[in-house]
Design an enzyme around this catalytic site. Sequence first.
Site, PDB file in Angstrom:
ATOM      1  N   ASP A 118      38.569  45.403  40.367  1.00  0.00           N
ATOM      2  CA  ASP A 118      38.669  45.375  38.868  1.00  0.00           C
ATOM      3  C   ASP A 118      39.907  46.330  38.084  1.00  0.00           C
ATOM      4  O   ASP A 118      40.490  47.000  37.891  1.00  0.00           O
ATOM      5  CB  ASP A 118      37.611  46.487  38.164  1.00  0.00           C
ATOM      6  CG  ASP A 118      36.210  45.493  38.210  1.00  0.00           C
ATOM      7  OD1 ASP A 118      36.251  44.984  37.207  1.00  0.00           O
ATOM      8  OD2 ASP A 118      35.380  46.597  38.817  1.00  0.00           O
ATOM      9  N   ASP A 176      33.042  38.720  34.014  1.00  0.00           N
ATOM     10  CA  ASP A 176      34.395  39.582  33.561  1.00  0.00           C
ATOM     11  C   ASP A 176      35.587  39.919  34.313  1.00  0.00           C
ATOM     12  O   ASP A 176      36.892  40.521  33.611  1.00  0.00           O
ATOM     13  CB  ASP A 176      33.924  41.148  33.634  1.00  0.00           C
ATOM     14  CG  ASP A 176      32.405  41.219  33.870  1.00  0.00           C
ATOM     15  OD1 ASP A 176      31.508  40.067  33.915  1.00  0.00           O
ATOM     16  OD2 ASP A 176      31.687  42.531  33.768  1.00  0.00           O
TER      17      ASP A 176
HETATM   18  N1  GLY Z   1      31.574  44.783  34.444  1.00  0.00           N
HETATM   19  C1  GLY Z   1      31.268  45.124  33.543  1.00  0.00           C
HETATM   20  C2  GLY Z   1      31.042  44.913  32.537  1.00  0.00           C
HETATM   21  O1  GLY Z   1      29.942  45.906  32.192  1.00  0.00           O
HETATM   22  O2  GLY Z   1      31.210  44.777  31.541  1.00  0.00           O
END
Ligand code: GLY
Length: 398
Positions: A118, A176
Amino acid sequence: MKKIITAIILLHSIISLSAQNKFAAEKSLLATINNNFTDAAAQYKLLKQQLPEGKFPKTYFPTTGKYEWSGSGWWCSGFYPGTLLKLYTQTKDTVLYNEAQRMLQLLKKEQYNTTTHDLGFMMYCSFGTDNSIQSSATDQQILLNSAKSLSTRFSPTVGCIKSWDGKPGEYLVIIDNMMNLELLFWATKTSGDSSYYKIAVQHANTTMQNHFRKDYSSYHVLNYNAATGAVIEKKTAQGYANESAWARGQAWGLYGYTEVYRETKDKKYLAQANHIAQFILKNPHLPADGVPYWDYNAPDIPHALRDASAAAIMASALLELCTYADKKNAALYFKTAEKILKTLSTSTYKAAAGSNGGFILQHGVGHMPNKTEVDVPLTYGDYYFVEAMIRYKKLTGK
Ligand code: GLY
């Protein structure tokens, strides 16, 4: 010769006039947006007052009045400083700017974090925004170190950056993760080291090949065999079911491929972004106001909860994609983004002054299957809402 020059000037004026008309602003929406920036600044000052020392905002539960905070390692830590900085560009309010700088100091140690995929969210939305306001060698070094840390999670065998450190034998990649590629593209442009670009492109290609269904909806999670790169499982974590279309995941894919097209100018990514947009916009379960249910296949539609964060991400992505699309799609994407911004600006979604713990938007869904962050404000909903409104202003020349 004079006639030719006059003709060229005329043609140029016609082209630029039609480009302007293509994305003409609605005056009332612009007024709403400017008002939203003022209100959002006041809300974030309230949030700032509540924030414990050393913590980052995560969410707030309107029914109990309780907050949830996080440390700098949480995937959302970059959104609060990023939103403050984006709001600063609109309001020139130095309270917001100074608070963002304070948070960046707390966040910067994450540049060396190799345990998360992330880092794009965490570092590019924050330090990247700061660097875009004022070019800074310190920010750039932090961003380059972050790109280096993120790159350690790439496997040439799989062709993807690993998202989550699962059990032994698992190599988990989530849709994501497309959002973290922007940091890598930036790193190549800044350092001249093409390895970041190559990793980003390879990740986008592998994801395009394996994460999507025939209708261009995407799975949330893929599990690869780390030794061979073969796909072992296609499943969900945050969606309703393995075969469902989790709304925020579709929005991440839309935004991600739009961004990869921007950086590469390879038409296959534009085609992919258009296909994803068509899946979303033609979906019979997309409500007329443009704010999706948390999953396009939620079993209790039309009573299912909406996810304002997915809507905000979609609006921002569509406001970029419309600039690359053909005339018909451009109009559709622009109008849809306008509609979403209008809906999110109503009292149904935009919190009343002093409420919602200081967050801007209400009614986001974080993780329904876990029953966490359900029908609450979310930092990323606020971030992409503010980004989309800025994009709207820029696109319409205001
Ligand atoms: N995992 C990132 C989101 O909840 O979009």
